[in-house]
Design an enzyme around this catalytic site. Structure first.
Site, PDB file in Angstrom:
ATOM      1  CE  LYS A 115      -4.549   0.576   0.053  1.00  0.00           C
ATOM      2  NZ  LYS A 115      -5.368  -0.540  -0.483  1.00  0.00           N
TER       3      LYS A 115
HETATM    4  P1  NAD Z   1     -12.772   7.520  -3.574  1.00  0.00           P
HETATM    5  O1  NAD Z   1     -11.866   8.529  -3.201  1.00  0.00           O
HETATM    6  O2  NAD Z   1     -13.202   7.186  -5.057  1.00  0.00           O
HETATM    7  O3  NAD Z   1     -14.387   7.758  -2.955  1.00  0.00           O
HETATM    8  C1  NAD Z   1     -14.410   7.763  -1.403  1.00  0.00           C
HETATM    9  C2  NAD Z   1     -15.798   8.379  -1.076  1.00  0.00           C
HETATM   10  O4  NAD Z   1     -15.910   8.514   0.337  1.00  0.00           O
HETATM   11  C3  NAD Z   1     -16.101   9.535  -1.819  1.00  0.00           C
HETATM   12  O5  NAD Z   1     -17.577   9.649  -2.070  1.00  0.00           O
HETATM   13  C4  NAD Z   1     -16.159  10.649  -0.575  1.00  0.00           C
HETATM   14  O6  NAD Z   1     -16.673  11.756  -0.649  1.00  0.00           O
HETATM   15  C5  NAD Z   1     -16.407   9.798   0.611  1.00  0.00           C
HETATM   16  N1  NAD Z   1     -15.624  10.190   1.815  1.00  0.00           N
HETATM   17  C6  NAD Z   1     -14.436  10.807   2.083  1.00  0.00           C
HETATM   18  N2  NAD Z   1     -14.280  11.002   3.193  1.00  0.00           N
HETATM   19  C7  NAD Z   1     -15.440  10.852   3.986  1.00  0.00           C
HETATM   20  C8  NAD Z   1     -15.896  11.295   5.329  1.00  0.00           C
HETATM   21  N3  NAD Z   1     -14.973  11.648   6.147  1.00  0.00           N
HETATM   22  N4  NAD Z   1     -17.111  10.836   5.457  1.00  0.00           N
HETATM   23  C9  NAD Z   1     -18.038  10.363   4.507  1.00  0.00           C
HETATM   24  N5  NAD Z   1     -17.560  10.250   3.416  1.00  0.00           N
HETATM   25  C10 NAD Z   1     -16.165  10.519   3.024  1.00  0.00           C
HETATM   26  O7  NAD Z   1     -12.270   6.078  -2.604  1.00  0.00           O
HETATM   27  P2  NAD Z   1     -12.665   4.622  -3.318  1.00  0.00           P
HETATM   28  O8  NAD Z   1     -11.858   4.297  -4.318  1.00  0.00           O
HETATM   29  O9  NAD Z   1     -14.145   4.494  -3.501  1.00  0.00           O
HETATM   30  O10 NAD Z   1     -12.265   3.917  -1.700  1.00  0.00           O
HETATM   31  C11 NAD Z   1     -13.404   3.936  -0.900  1.00  0.00           C
HETATM   32  C12 NAD Z   1     -12.856   2.697   0.120  1.00  0.00           C
HETATM   33  O11 NAD Z   1     -12.963   1.469  -0.406  1.00  0.00           O
HETATM   34  C13 NAD Z   1     -11.647   3.096   0.774  1.00  0.00           C
HETATM   35  O12 NAD Z   1     -11.826   2.469   2.120  1.00  0.00           O
HETATM   36  C14 NAD Z   1     -10.517   2.093   0.011  1.00  0.00           C
HETATM   37  O13 NAD Z   1      -9.453   1.647   0.658  1.00  0.00           O
HETATM   38  C15 NAD Z   1     -11.493   0.767  -0.440  1.00  0.00           C
HETATM   39  N6  NAD Z   1     -11.393   0.105  -1.611  1.00  0.00           N
HETATM   40  C16 NAD Z   1     -11.269   0.755  -2.809  1.00  0.00           C
HETATM   41  C17 NAD Z   1     -10.982  -0.155  -3.965  1.00  0.00           C
HETATM   42  C18 NAD Z   1     -10.901   0.648  -5.315  1.00  0.00           C
HETATM   43  O14 NAD Z   1     -10.776  -0.111  -6.267  1.00  0.00           O
HETATM   44  N7  NAD Z   1     -11.094   1.732  -5.647  1.00  0.00           N
HETATM   45  C19 NAD Z   1     -10.599  -1.607  -3.747  1.00  0.00           C
HETATM   46  C20 NAD Z   1     -10.633  -1.995  -2.415  1.00  0.00           C
HETATM   47  C21 NAD Z   1     -11.142  -1.163  -1.368  1.00  0.00           C
END
Ligand code: NAD
Length: 425
Positions: A115
């Site tokens: 990571k």
């Molecule tokens: P992203 O940045 O695309 O989206 C994050 C979302 O969360 C946005 O809508 C944002 O406005 C919201 N957010 C951010 N801070 C916040 C807060 N304090 N309170 C409420 N909402 C908040 O991120 P993502 O890629 O969608 O990732 C989201 C989660 O999924 C993370 O935990 C990440 O580690 C996990 N994840 C992502 C992937 C991937 O392929 N992108 C894969 C596995 C896990």
């Protein structure tokens, strides 16, 4: 007496402590070899860099912190996302790298976990600033990444464009184009046509088999999704496609709830035009914390870690939680939910669709041979369903919940590889 040479202090943070505690609980349960246990609780390589960053106005030069942690180098290159967030730190990145190791092993990918992160508020960056941060961070970690070493992908606060800049910076340094150095890049650069939506779609793919375990038919059931980014948005689209009713969504600006159901295409149009969900009509505005406790059948946390805690676990109404975000549930909350009979599909299984399609993307880049969208989606579904069935079988055999069973599966696979490689020299 407290040891003055406690190496774990290097990564100490609440998220790291939680990840290690979770690992050790399962290691004890399966009588894991002591030496292997000791090795697996610490990441193999941790890189911390600081680098200068000039804002667009050219006045000040800030110093930014960047991290890249590779938890396990035993089974192939390492794989893991890069997040930009104002509070990211070495311990958080190390914990997420460890989770990536289990996740890859659970779905059978030939990767160890890694990571990365940069401590910066991505919302406070102009496009040019984001590009400068990304290129300099890439240059700083260039010796530890590579298509055969460690392959980054997007995570919170980063996206396809970020991956394109990393690919370009890396390629400029080595003197030729290396698409396989990152995944989650735009299709024009050899990115997978289905990567953007893979995590969210993968999460929803597991709702029907999980719902079956609680005797729930999926059609017409209400789902609440926290987070409307890469994961949450595509989870909402996929949930609607399988006939579910999306009654609640949120992003950093607000939460929205409508018991009659929200129209997902209107939500996506709204954020495409205005970036945030705030102000969306036809819904009640609620807080992000409040959203989790509203009436629904399925809850998908898809934003931050640590949002389901002992403080709110009692008030969650969903019968099924499918974890899109990494580590959204604390160990204490997990126990409360388990006692209440809430069925949880854990992050390391539920959101593994992202890294699985990333694996497909890497394979396609290395072979310069690209698959059709149907092939990608079909293989993704097959891998996730097989992993779910295998984890469920372990849960039933060992009499444990799905999170423990998933960890058992992942840790056993990694331990077996470590034992046959032996100790060098
Ligand atoms: P992203 O940045 O695309 O989206 C994050 C979302 O969360 C946005 O809508 C944002 O406005 C919201 N957010 C951010 N801070 C916040 C807060 N304090 N309170 C409420 N909402 C908040 O991120 P993502 O890629 O969608 O990732 C989201 C989660 O999924 C993370 O935990 C990440 O580690 C996990 N994840 C992502 C992937 C991937 O392929 N992108 C894969 C596995 C896990």
């Amino acid at each position: 007496m407290e040891s003055t040479f406690d190496i774990d202090r290097e990564w100490d943070s609440p998220t790291y402590r939680e990840a290690v505690a979770q690992f050790e609980r399962v290691a004890e349960l399966i009588n894991l070899d002591d030496n292997v246990q000791e090795r697996l609780r610490k990441p193999q390589r941790s890189t911390i860099v600081t680098f200068p960053f000039r804002r667009d106005d050219y006045s000040d030069v800030d110093t930014l912190y960047g991290y890249r942690v590779q938890h396990l180098l035993t089974m192939g290159p390492t794989k893991g996302g890069i997040r930009y967030a104002p509070d990211v730190n070495l311990g958080e990145v190390a914990a997420l790298a460890m989770l990536m190791t289990w996740k890859c092993a659970i779905v059978g990918l030939p990767f160890g976990g890694s990571k990365g992160g940069v401590r910066v508020d991505p919302m406070g960056l102009s496009r040019a600033e984001a590009q400068r941060v990304t290129r300099r961070y890439t240059a700083e970690i260039i010796n530890v990444i590579g298509p055969n070493k460690d392959i980054p992908a997007p995570d919170m606060g980063t996206n396809e464009q970020t991956m394109a800049w990393i690919m370009d910076t890396y390629s400029q340094h080595v003197g030729h184009a290396v698409p396989a150095v990152v995944t989650g890049k735009p299709p024009a650069l050899g990115g997978s046509i289905a990567r953007r939506e893979a995590t969210g779609r993968g999460v929803v793919t597991l709702i029907p088999p999980a719902a079956h375990q609680v005797n729930m038919a999926v059609e017409g059931k209400r789902v609440i999704i926290q987070g409307f980014g890469n994961v949450g948005r595509y989870a909402a689209i996929a949930a609607e496609e399988i006939g579910m009713k999306v009654v609640g969504v949120s992003d950093i600006s607000t939460g929205l709830y409508n018991g009659q159901g929200l129209e997902v295409s209107k939500l996506t149009d709204w954020v495409d035009q205005r970036t945030f969900l705030r102000g969306f009509p036809d819904a009640e505005e609620v807080s992000n914390e409040g959203l989790l406790e509203l009436p629904c059948d399925v809850l998908i946390p898809a934003a931050l870690q640590g949002v389901i805690t002992k403080a709110n676990a009692d008030r969650i109404e969903a019968r099924l939680i499918v974890e899109g975000a990494n580590s959204p549930t604390t160990m204490e909350a997990d126990e409360i939910l388990r006692d209440r009979g809430v069925f949880t599909v854990p992050d390391i299984l539920a959101n593994a669709g992202g890294v699985t399609v990333s694996y497909f993307e890497w394979v396609q880049d290395l072979q310069n041979y690209f698959w059709s969208e149907n092939e990608i989606v079909g293989r993704l579904r097959e891998i996730l369903h097989r992993a779910f069935d295998e984890v469920l079988a372990i849960a039933q055999q060992e009499g444990v919940d799905l999170r423990t069973a998933a960890l058992i599966k992942g840790i056993r696979r990694v331990a077996a590889a470590k034992l046959v490689r032996g100790v060098y020299p």
